[in-house]
Design a protein around this motif. Structure first.
Motif, PDB file in Angstrom:
ATOM      1  N   LEU B  99       0.824  -1.208   0.000  1.00 36.17           N
ATOM      2  CA  LEU B  99       0.000   0.000   0.000  1.00 36.17           C
ATOM      3  C   LEU B  99       0.855   1.254   0.000  1.00 36.17           C
ATOM      4  O   LEU B  99       1.939   1.283   0.567  1.00 36.17           O
ATOM      5  N   ILE B 100       0.342   2.286  -0.662  1.00 39.63           N
ATOM      6  CA  ILE B 100       0.910   3.625  -0.489  1.00 39.63           C
ATOM      7  C   ILE B 100      -0.083   4.407   0.366  1.00 39.63           C
ATOM      8  O   ILE B 100      -1.264   4.048   0.451  1.00 39.63           O
ATOM      9  N   TRP B 101       0.425   5.471   1.002  1.00 38.18           N
ATOM     10  CA  TRP B 101      -0.370   6.126   2.026  1.00 38.18           C
ATOM     11  C   TRP B 101      -0.474   7.620   1.802  1.00 38.18           C
ATOM     12  O   TRP B 101       0.457   8.266   1.318  1.00 38.18           O
ATOM     13  N   GLY B 102      -1.624   8.159   2.165  1.00 37.45           N
ATOM     14  CA  GLY B 102      -1.760   9.594   2.244  1.00 37.45           C
ATOM     15  C   GLY B 102      -1.119  10.091   3.529  1.00 37.45           C
ATOM     16  O   GLY B 102      -0.801   9.296   4.418  1.00 37.45           O
ATOM     17  N   ALA B 103      -0.946  11.406   3.629  1.00 36.95           N
ATOM     18  CA  ALA B 103      -0.292  11.997   4.801  1.00 36.95           C
ATOM     19  C   ALA B 103      -1.256  12.166   5.972  1.00 36.95           C
ATOM     20  O   ALA B 103      -0.837  12.537   7.063  1.00 36.95           O
ATOM     21  N   GLY B 104      -2.531  11.916   5.747  1.00 34.21           N
ATOM     22  CA  GLY B 104      -3.488  11.979   6.840  1.00 34.21           C
ATOM     23  C   GLY B 104      -4.233  13.303   6.917  1.00 34.21           C
ATOM     24  O   GLY B 104      -3.742  14.340   6.475  1.00 34.21           O
ATOM     25  N   THR B 105      -5.417  13.250   7.486  1.00 35.08           N
ATOM     26  CA  THR B 105      -6.216  14.441   7.781  1.00 35.08           C
ATOM     27  C   THR B 105      -6.467  14.464   9.270  1.00 35.08           C
ATOM     28  O   THR B 105      -7.034  13.525   9.826  1.00 35.08           O
ATOM     29  N   LYS B 106      -6.030  15.535   9.906  1.00 31.68           N
ATOM     30  CA  LYS B 106      -6.224  15.666  11.348  1.00 31.68           C
ATOM     31  C   LYS B 106      -7.578  16.314  11.595  1.00 31.68           C
ATOM     32  O   LYS B 106      -7.833  17.435  11.156  1.00 31.68           O
ATOM     33  N   LEU B 107      -8.437  15.597  12.300  1.00 31.04           N
ATOM     34  CA  LEU B 107      -9.786  16.084  12.569  1.00 31.04           C
ATOM     35  C   LEU B 107      -9.932  16.459  14.037  1.00 31.04           C
ATOM     36  O   LEU B 107      -9.668  15.645  14.926  1.00 31.04           O
ATOM     37  N   ILE B 108     -10.342  17.691  14.264  1.00 30.95           N
ATOM     38  CA  ILE B 108     -10.626  18.181  15.616  1.00 30.95           C
ATOM     39  C   ILE B 108     -12.099  18.510  15.697  1.00 30.95           C
ATOM     40  O   ILE B 108     -12.640  19.182  14.801  1.00 30.95           O
ATOM     41  N   ILE B 109     -12.745  18.048  16.752  1.00 31.97           N
ATOM     42  CA  ILE B 109     -14.166  18.318  16.952  1.00 31.97           C
ATOM     43  C   ILE B 109     -14.309  19.316  18.099  1.00 31.97           C
ATOM     44  O   ILE B 109     -13.887  19.045  19.228  1.00 31.97           O
ATOM     45  N   LYS B 110     -14.887  20.449  17.786  1.00 29.06           N
ATOM     46  CA  LYS B 110     -15.111  21.467  18.830  1.00 29.06           C
ATOM     47  C   LYS B 110     -16.425  21.216  19.536  1.00 29.06           C
ATOM     48  O   LYS B 110     -17.450  21.046  18.882  1.00 29.06           O
ATOM     49  N   PRO B 111     -16.430  21.212  20.869  1.00 24.93           N
ATOM     50  CA  PRO B 111     -17.688  20.968  21.587  1.00 24.93           C
ATOM     51  C   PRO B 111     -18.643  22.157  21.492  1.00 24.93           C
ATOM     52  O   PRO B 111     -18.231  23.267  21.158  1.00 24.93           O
TER      53      PRO B 111
END
Lengths: 113, 111
Positions: B99-111
């Protein structure tokens, strides 16, 4: 749920030391992989194995070596650690002829001083 | 340049809102895998897509692979704090089981 284990989880070591990162899986998977991951970056494949006595280098040049004497065990060794080896190391395994769902261990975070 | 591009790199979303993460390849995808990673930990497998037009759902997460098999999207409905983390896509582009990989998406959820 995958049963793949890595030890140690965290390691701080001095330059020049020899270290072995352990990876074991209890699923009987033939394929095993070692990846290196830096923060915010994609995973880079450093070694893989398709079965006992089979090991190959991945795309990322690495000064590490691996062995696959038993199906369940795939240790990675650094003969002489350097600060450039500081990173997270992820082990994964997979089984199946036509698909490649890889299951990951929790990772080893390595810091070389 | 990366063979597998993920967008956005990071995302801050109000709790309860919907969001979409994309994964794009310049080559045909033989298989596309979505994973979630908590900081400093391993990857948790979410879903795998193989067929053009395929769509899979797990709880409030839906992943699609477009007809041309060069892009996948991950959609989260009514986001919750438990959705926070890094989402990575991995792709088989050569049918050689690597597999090759993406660099990722960082998800933050604000309350």
């Amino acid at each position: 749920e995958a049963d793949i284990y890595q030890t140690p989880r965290y390691l701080v070591i001095g330059t020049g030391k020899k270290i072995t990162l352990e990876c074991s899986q209890t699923m009987g998977h033939d394929k095993m992989y070692w990846y290196q991951q830096d923060p915010g970056m994609e995973l880079h494949l450093i070694h893989y194995s398709y079965g006992v006595n089979s090991t190959e280098k991945g795309d990322l040049s690495s000064e590490s070596t691996v062995s696959r004497i038993r199906t369940e065990h795939f240790p990675l060794t650094l003969e002489s650690a350097r600060p450039s080896h500081t990173s997270q190391y992820l082990c994964a395994s997979a089984q199946g002829a036509n698909q490649e769902t890889q299951y990951f261990g929790p990772g080893t975070r390595l810091l070389v001083l | 340049s990366q063979e597998l591009e993920q967008s956005p790199q990071s995302l801050i979303v109000q709790e309860g809102k919907n969001l979409t993460i994309n994964c794009t390849s310049s080559k045909t995808l033989y298989g596309l895998y979505w994973y979630k990673q908590k900081y400093g930990e391993g990857l948790i497998f979410l879903m795998m897509l193989q067929k053009g037009g395929e769509e899979k759902s797990h709880e409030k997460i839906t992943a699609k692979l477009d007809e041309k098999k060069q892009q996948s999207s991950l959609h989260i409905t009514a986001s919750q704090p438990s959705h926070a983390g890094i989402y990575l896509c991995g792709a088989d582009i050569a049918s050689n089981y690597q597999l090759i990989w993406g660099a990722g998406t960082k998800l933050i959820i604000k309350p």
